[in-house]
Design a protein around this motif. Sequence first.
Motif, PDB file in Angstrom:
ATOM      1  N   ILE A 138     -17.948   5.820   4.689  1.00 20.24           N
ATOM      2  CA  ILE A 138     -18.890   5.753   3.554  1.00 20.24           C
ATOM      3  C   ILE A 138     -19.319   4.226   3.705  1.00 20.24           C
ATOM      4  CG2 ILE A 138     -19.198   5.646   1.252  1.00 20.24           C
ATOM      5  CD1 ILE A 138     -17.069   7.931   0.694  1.00 20.24           C
ATOM      6  N   ILE A 139     -18.567   3.221   3.592  1.00 18.40           N
ATOM      7  CA  ILE A 139     -18.871   1.654   3.600  1.00 18.40           C
ATOM      8  C   ILE A 139     -19.817   1.577   4.910  1.00 18.40           C
ATOM      9  CG2 ILE A 139     -18.073  -0.506   3.772  1.00 18.40           C
ATOM     10  CD1 ILE A 139     -15.815   0.274   2.055  1.00 18.40           C
ATOM     11  N   ARG A 140     -19.545   2.053   5.950  1.00 15.50           N
ATOM     12  CA  ARG A 140     -20.372   2.034   7.170  1.00 15.50           C
ATOM     13  C   ARG A 140     -21.684   2.547   6.950  1.00 15.50           C
ATOM     14  NH1 ARG A 140     -15.230   3.814  10.299  1.00 15.50           N
ATOM     15  NH2 ARG A 140     -14.343   1.744  10.857  1.00 15.50           N
TER      16      ARG A 140
ATOM     17  N   ILE B 170     -23.377   2.979   4.147  1.00 19.90           N
ATOM     18  CA  ILE B 170     -24.078   2.051   3.297  1.00 19.90           C
ATOM     19  C   ILE B 170     -24.799   0.800   3.937  1.00 19.90           C
ATOM     20  CG2 ILE B 170     -23.601   0.549   1.130  1.00 19.90           C
ATOM     21  CD1 ILE B 170     -21.785   2.738   0.019  1.00 19.90           C
ATOM     22  N   ILE B 171     -23.924   0.293   4.908  1.00 15.59           N
ATOM     23  CA  ILE B 171     -24.401  -0.805   5.542  1.00 15.59           C
ATOM     24  C   ILE B 171     -25.493  -0.432   6.535  1.00 15.59           C
ATOM     25  CG2 ILE B 171     -23.785  -2.488   7.428  1.00 15.59           C
ATOM     26  CD1 ILE B 171     -20.789  -2.489   5.876  1.00 15.59           C
ATOM     27  N   GLY B 172     -25.238   0.700   7.294  1.00 13.68           N
ATOM     28  CA  GLY B 172     -26.331   1.338   8.245  1.00 13.68           C
ATOM     29  C   GLY B 172     -27.636   1.521   7.253  1.00 13.68           C
ATOM     30  N   PHE B 173     -27.490   2.023   6.153  1.00 10.29           N
ATOM     31  CA  PHE B 173     -28.674   2.381   5.331  1.00 10.29           C
ATOM     32  C   PHE B 173     -29.228   1.120   4.905  1.00 10.29           C
ATOM     33  CE2 PHE B 173     -30.682   3.378   1.265  1.00 10.29           C
ATOM     34  CZ  PHE B 173     -31.777   4.240   1.978  1.00 10.29           C
TER      35      PHE B 173
ATOM     36  N   LEU C  74       0.745  -1.136  -0.168  1.00 11.09           N
ATOM     37  CA  LEU C  74      -0.127  -0.074   0.122  1.00 11.09           C
ATOM     38  C   LEU C  74       0.839   1.357  -0.079  1.00 11.09           C
ATOM     39  CD1 LEU C  74      -2.710  -1.035   2.707  1.00 11.09           C
ATOM     40  CD2 LEU C  74      -3.064  -0.954   0.100  1.00 11.09           C
ATOM     41  N   THR C  75       0.370   2.269  -0.732  1.00 10.12           N
ATOM     42  CA  THR C  75       1.052   3.520  -0.807  1.00 10.12           C
ATOM     43  C   THR C  75       0.386   4.484   0.206  1.00 10.12           C
ATOM     44  OG1 THR C  75      -0.238   4.496  -2.652  1.00 10.12           O
ATOM     45  CG2 THR C  75       1.713   3.391  -3.218  1.00 10.12           C
ATOM     46  N   ARG C  76       1.249   5.742   0.449  1.00 10.99           N
ATOM     47  CA  ARG C  76       0.208   6.797   1.382  1.00 10.99           C
ATOM     48  C   ARG C  76      -1.262   7.004   0.612  1.00 10.99           C
ATOM     49  NH1 ARG C  76       3.072   9.107   5.288  1.00 10.99           N
ATOM     50  NH2 ARG C  76       5.588   8.606   5.097  1.00 10.99           N
ATOM     51  N   GLU C  77      -1.129   6.843  -0.658  1.00  6.84           N
ATOM     52  CA  GLU C  77      -2.530   7.439  -1.293  1.00  6.84           C
ATOM     53  C   GLU C  77      -3.578   6.360  -0.906  1.00  6.84           C
ATOM     54  OE1 GLU C  77       0.357   7.542  -3.015  1.00  6.84           O
ATOM     55  OE2 GLU C  77       0.827   9.852  -2.794  1.00  6.84           O
ATOM     56  N   ASP C  78      -2.950   5.026  -1.050  1.00  6.03           N
ATOM     57  CA  ASP C  78      -3.989   3.869  -0.897  1.00  6.03           C
ATOM     58  C   ASP C  78      -4.597   3.937   0.582  1.00  6.03           C
ATOM     59  OD1 ASP C  78      -3.285   3.051  -3.397  1.00  6.03           O
ATOM     60  OD2 ASP C  78      -1.880   1.677  -3.006  1.00  6.03           O
ATOM     61  N   ILE C  79      -3.769   4.160   1.486  1.00  5.08           N
ATOM     62  CA  ILE C  79      -4.013   4.328   2.916  1.00  5.08           C
ATOM     63  C   ILE C  79      -5.156   5.510   3.019  1.00  5.08           C
ATOM     64  CG2 ILE C  79      -3.216   4.659   5.106  1.00  5.08           C
ATOM     65  CD1 ILE C  79      -0.732   3.114   4.547  1.00  5.08           C
ATOM     66  N   ALA C  80      -4.723   6.603   2.620  1.00  9.02           N
ATOM     67  CA  ALA C  80      -5.652   7.797   2.563  1.00  9.02           C
ATOM     68  C   ALA C  80      -7.096   7.405   2.081  1.00  9.02           C
ATOM     69  CB  ALA C  80      -5.070   8.929   1.953  1.00  9.02           C
ATOM     70  N   THR C  81      -7.105   6.745   0.653  1.00  9.98           N
ATOM     71  CA  THR C  81      -8.194   6.211   0.111  1.00  9.98           C
ATOM     72  C   THR C  81      -9.069   5.396   1.191  1.00  9.98           C
ATOM     73  OG1 THR C  81      -7.231   6.526  -2.058  1.00  9.98           O
ATOM     74  CG2 THR C  81      -9.494   5.226  -1.973  1.00  9.98           C
ATOM     75  N   ILE C  82      -8.429   4.416   1.917  1.00  6.86           N
ATOM     76  CA  ILE C  82      -9.170   3.331   2.585  1.00  6.86           C
ATOM     77  C   ILE C  82      -9.631   4.063   3.657  1.00  6.86           C
ATOM     78  CG2 ILE C  82      -8.758   1.513   4.078  1.00  6.86           C
ATOM     79  CD1 ILE C  82      -6.705   0.368   1.871  1.00  6.86           C
ATOM     80  N   SER C  83      -8.987   5.002   4.164  1.00 10.21           N
ATOM     81  CA  SER C  83      -9.198   5.815   5.345  1.00 10.21           C
ATOM     82  C   SER C  83     -10.580   6.557   5.113  1.00 10.21           C
ATOM     83  CB  SER C  83      -8.282   6.537   6.181  1.00 10.21           C
ATOM     84  OG  SER C  83      -7.279   5.979   6.321  1.00 10.21           O
ATOM     85  N   ASP C  84     -10.491   7.287   3.861  1.00 12.17           N
ATOM     86  CA  ASP C  84     -11.946   7.886   3.603  1.00 12.17           C
ATOM     87  C   ASP C  84     -13.076   7.063   3.070  1.00 12.17           C
ATOM     88  OD1 ASP C  84     -10.326  10.293   3.738  1.00 12.17           O
ATOM     89  OD2 ASP C  84      -9.855  10.392   1.809  1.00 12.17           O
ATOM     90  N   GLY C  85     -12.662   6.008   2.804  1.00  8.54           N
ATOM     91  CA  GLY C  85     -13.701   5.061   2.133  1.00  8.54           C
ATOM     92  C   GLY C  85     -14.727   4.206   3.252  1.00  8.54           C
ATOM     93  N   LEU C  86     -13.856   4.032   4.277  1.00 11.51           N
ATOM     94  CA  LEU C  86     -14.718   3.356   5.530  1.00 11.51           C
ATOM     95  C   LEU C  86     -15.766   3.772   5.904  1.00 11.51           C
ATOM     96  CD1 LEU C  86     -11.360   1.747   7.483  1.00 11.51           C
ATOM     97  CD2 LEU C  86     -13.132   0.460   5.864  1.00 11.51           C
TER      98      LEU C  86
END
Length: 79
Positions: free
Chosen positions: A37-39, A41-44, A23-35
């Motif tokens: 949103i995923i939560r 979506i699951i809640g909705f 993972l690159t720093r950008e990948d980690i930032a993307t995952i951190s930003d996406g979590l």
Amino acid sequence: MEDEPAERLAELPRETREFLSELTREDIATISDGLPIIRMIIGFGKVAKWLAITSLGLMVGTVMLWESVAKIISWFKQQ
């Protein structure tokens, strides 16, 4: 005191360690930003499921109530 990151990674499966090491720093930032949103979506999804069940129950209940009222009205009309 918590273990150092390298010691905690030693307990993970080999495939997971390989994935994380690539993972690159950008990948980690993307995952951190996406979590979050995923939560959301699951809640909705849970909310939507219960809204659908409630709507179906209201429709069925309304039909059953209307049939009962129609029967009662027909009884009074017969007398």
